[in-house]
Design an enzyme around this catalytic site. Structure first.
Site, PDB file in Angstrom:
ATOM      1  CD  GLN A   1      22.947  89.764  37.188  1.00 49.02           C
ATOM      2  OE1 GLN A   1      22.608  88.740  37.772  1.00 49.02           O
ATOM      3  NE2 GLN A   1      22.210  90.874  37.233  1.00 49.02           N
ATOM      4  CB  SER A   2      29.417  87.368  40.990  1.00 45.58           C
ATOM      5  OG  SER A   2      30.047  86.332  41.696  1.00 45.58           O
ATOM      6  CG  ASN A   3      26.430  82.198  38.854  1.00 46.39           C
ATOM      7  OD1 ASN A   3      25.256  82.562  38.835  1.00 46.39           O
ATOM      8  ND2 ASN A   3      27.086  81.881  37.748  1.00 46.39           N
TER       9      ASN A   3
ATOM     10  CB  ALA B   1      28.579  87.786  44.489  1.00 43.37           C
TER      11      ALA B   1
END
Length: 326
Positions: free
Chosen positions: A79-81, A83
């Site tokens: 859930q990387s911001n 990325a």
């Protein structure tokens, strides 16, 4: 920041300056004066759902463009911001994006993962492999296929990426010359490091979120790289009390901070970064590290889309709604 005649190329991705707004109801709820607590709205940076990574990507993507890159490769949690915003930056700049994410596909593609797909990124799942090594393998494969990959660091955090938060620190000095402290989440470390450069270590309070093993040395290394002079780790103000059971695990303190901020100011935080940072600010008020009568700024680094991919947070929020109607 030390003078450098070889200033890297900077891509234009965001909308600056971001607003600085008062939070009087939250301030009073915490026992502060109504004018003591303000919020720097870096959730409103204008690209791909907003967030602090846009400032860093202006520099890292700018250099990638200047070096002829055709594809951006970066890493992160599912859930990387960072990325998500790398995917958005690639779309804005006309570059392909490959996201090398930890683990394997799960049962939900909501939150940031849904936006990754909407923005046209390709996801490579790394399983249990080290992300840096997996990203290098992907980049090597892309070169063999005729691409020109640029590796964007984890979280966008490097001495180069941290330049974006040097600019933010300067914005804050112009918006709030009487600034006593700014409270910020510490993930990969570049946001805090950039702020320390113009503001000084005494005015920046970082709240460790569990993303790196040694946040103090991570930040001090980037501060040293920005200034050209060593930054002693012991001079940094980093709270280590909000990690709980681990990076991806919602804490009671973060959920309470999320709820209080939403119900006093209508501001939505995320469970991993800004929720922990606000919990750290609340703890800092309780232990006297943040005091009444001085202007404190909370840096909202964004990340709200990730909330919708965090099952525990969604369940607690929905349970609160059910309870309010019973």
């Amino acid at each position: 920041m030390s003078a450098d005649s070889r200033t890297p190329h900077r891509a234009v991705l965001g909308t600056w300056p971001t607003p600085l707004e008062p939070m009087p109801r939250l301030a009073r709820a915490l026992g502060l004066g109504a004018d003591d607590l303000w919020i720097k709205r870096d959730d409103l940076t204008g690209l791909g759902g907003g967030g602090n990574k846009v400032r860093k990507l202006e520099w890292t993507c700018g250099v990638a463009q200047s070096e002829g890159a055709t594809v951006l490769v970066t890493t992160g949690a599912p859930q990387s911001n960072h990325a998500r915003l790398t995917a958005a930056a690639g779309a804005r700049l006309g570059l392909d994006v490959v996201l090398v994410l930890a683990g394997a596909p799960g049962s939900s593609n909501s939150g940031n993962l849904a936006l990754d797909g909407l923005l046209g990124a390709t996801v490579v799942w790394a399983g249990d492999a080290a992300l840096d090594a997996a990203a290098r393998e992907v980049a090597a494969r892309l070169r063999q296929q005729g691409g020109v990959p640029a590796l964007i660091p984890f979280g966008g955090s490097s001495v180069l990426g941290a330049r974006g938060y040097v600019e933010c620190g300067r914005e804050l000095l112009a918006q709030a010359p009487d600034l006593a402290a700014v409270v910020v989440a510490v993930g990969s470390g570049g946001t805090m490091a950039g702020l320390v450069d113009p503001l000084g270590s005494a005015r920046v309070i970082g709240v460790h979120c569990g993303a790196v093993d040694d946040p103090v040395r991570t930040v001090s290394g980037m501060v040293s790289g920005l200034s050209g002079t060593p930054c002693a780790p012991e001079t940094l103000r980093v709270r280590l009390d909000q990690v709980g059971d681990g990076y991806g695990v919602l804490t009671e303190q973060a959920m309470a901070a999320l709820t209080l901020t939403a119900r006093t100011e209508g501001i939505v935080l995320d469970p991993i970064y800004t929720g922990r940072a606000m919990a750290g600010l609340i703890a800092a008020v309780e232990d006297g590290d943040v005091v009444s009568g001085q202007r404190t700024v909370f840096l909202h680094s964004g990340g709200m889309p990730g909330l919708f991919g965090h099952a525990a947070t969604v369940a607690k929020a929905e349970a609160a709604l059910t309870a309010s109607k019973s």
